[in-house]
Design a protein around this motif. Structure first.
Motif, PDB file in Angstrom:
ATOM      1  N   SER A 208       0.829  -1.198   0.000  1.00  0.00           N
ATOM      2  CA  SER A 208       0.000   0.000   0.000  1.00  0.00           C
ATOM      3  C   SER A 208       0.870   1.257   0.000  1.00  0.00           C
ATOM      4  O   SER A 208       0.578   2.233  -0.706  1.00  0.00           O
ATOM      5  N   ARG A 211       2.247   1.702  -3.499  1.00  0.00           N
ATOM      6  CA  ARG A 211       1.238   2.254  -4.399  1.00  0.00           C
ATOM      7  C   ARG A 211       1.028   3.748  -4.148  1.00  0.00           C
ATOM      8  O   ARG A 211       0.881   4.544  -5.076  1.00  0.00           O
ATOM      9  N   ALA A 212       1.012   4.139  -2.868  1.00  0.00           N
ATOM     10  CA  ALA A 212       0.859   5.558  -2.558  1.00  0.00           C
ATOM     11  C   ALA A 212       2.034   6.367  -3.099  1.00  0.00           C
ATOM     12  O   ALA A 212       1.873   7.484  -3.619  1.00  0.00           O
ATOM     13  N   SER A 213       3.257   5.789  -3.002  1.00  0.00           N
ATOM     14  CA  SER A 213       4.428   6.491  -3.532  1.00  0.00           C
ATOM     15  C   SER A 213       4.342   6.625  -5.045  1.00  0.00           C
ATOM     16  O   SER A 213       4.663   7.678  -5.614  1.00  0.00           O
ATOM     17  N   ARG A 216       2.012   9.328  -5.877  1.00  0.00           N
ATOM     18  CA  ARG A 216       2.617  10.651  -5.701  1.00  0.00           C
ATOM     19  C   ARG A 216       3.541  10.979  -6.876  1.00  0.00           C
ATOM     20  O   ARG A 216       3.589  12.122  -7.342  1.00  0.00           O
TER      21      ARG A 216
END
Length: 298
Positions: A208, A211-213, A216
């Motif tokens: 997770s 994926r967030a990185s 961004r």
């Protein structure tokens, strides 16, 4: 003997009592005799013991009030053994004073001697009963005192236990839980609380975060696609570590600025001198005109 330690005073008093000699004392405390009798009295010591509060007390016949009273050792500020012998009433046996001896410091918080006799115990019991009679005269029979009723039968004990259980149910954790449920609802309807994480949970958290990185990074790419590279924005200077050439350029700039300031200062000084000379010439001309005008007027 004023000004001596209480331990030494007690030793001297017991020595005088051993030889049955009266003692003149100066007593500064609650007067057991006539309040207007002053502080000096003559006593005959018959008993020395420790009170329940840990104080050393003397039971002695007082020549002033003609009866046996109790005196606190700490309130005796001076004493002197007198010549002569006891002539007041004496108990047949002193309960805690049958053996006279020097008093050790370690014995101050307990009776002076631990060898009571049967007659002494009986005498002490009679004294206690007389004290009890005085209490009854003052407060009435003890049967009339309000007492706490205790459960004595099985039925009464069970009734008392049931009352305690009912009180606990009204004020205990169960009652608190009922009030809590009435305000916040059944805890089983709350969102599940996360449990201890396993290895799979940790891997899922890492994925997770990755994926967030990535999201961004995608957002940064979209931003660059719209606004361009931030390094190319006008007015933004990319700061780097200064080199030797940068320091030399900064020094040259400072030197040039200093030279310009010096030139400007010299020009201003020359202009000031010219203005001053011109002002002096004008003053001289004005003085000449003023003198000429004064001569013509005369």
């Amino acid at each position: 003997m004023p000004g001596i330690a209480p331990e030494k005073r007690l030793e001297l008093i017991t020595t005088a009592a051993k030889h049955k000699r009266p003692i003149r004392i100066t007593y500064h405390g609650e007067n057991p005799c006539d309040p207007n009798a002053g502080t000096t009295r003559v006593i005959e010591v018959h008993n020395v013991q420790a009170s329940e509060a840990g104080n050393i007390v003397l039971d002695a016949y007082c020549h002033l009030c003609k009866k046996i009273e109790r005196f606190s050792r700490d309130k005796i500020t001076a004493h002197r053994a007198l010549r002569g012998r006891f002539h007041g009433p004496q108990p047949k046996v002193s309960p805690f004073f049958t053996l006279y001896k020097r008093v050790a410091v370690t014995e101050f918080t307990r009776p002076i001697t631990a060898h009571p006799t049967a007659s002494g115990i009986i005498s002490r019991a009679i004294t206690g009963m007389a004290h009890g009679d005085r209490l009854v005269d003052l407060f009435g029979p003890r049967e009339t005192y309000p007492r706490r009723r205790l459960a004595i039968t099985t039925t009464e004990l069970l009734r008392e236990v049931r009352e305690q259980i009912a009180t606990a149910n009204q004020t205990g954790p169960a009652a608190d839980a009922i009030r809590f449920r009435s305000v916040f609802g059944d805890p089983r309807t709350y969102p599940p609380r996360p449990t201890a994480a396993t290895a799979d949970d940790h891997l899922a958290a890492v994925r997770s975060a990755i994926r967030a990185s990535d999201a961004r990074r995608d957002m940064h790419a979209d931003f660059r696609a719209v606004f361009g590279n931030p390094d190319t924005y006008p007015g933004r200077v990319k700061r780097t570590a200064p080199t030797a050439e940068d320091h030399l350029a900064t020094a040259r700039t400072g030197i040039a600025i200093g030279a310009a300031f010096r030139r400007t200062g010299a020009e201003l000084a020359a202009r000031e001198r010219a203005i001053t000379a011109q002002f002096r010439r004008l003053n001289a001309e004005l003085a000449a005109l003023k003198a000429a005008w004064t001569g013509e007027a005369a």
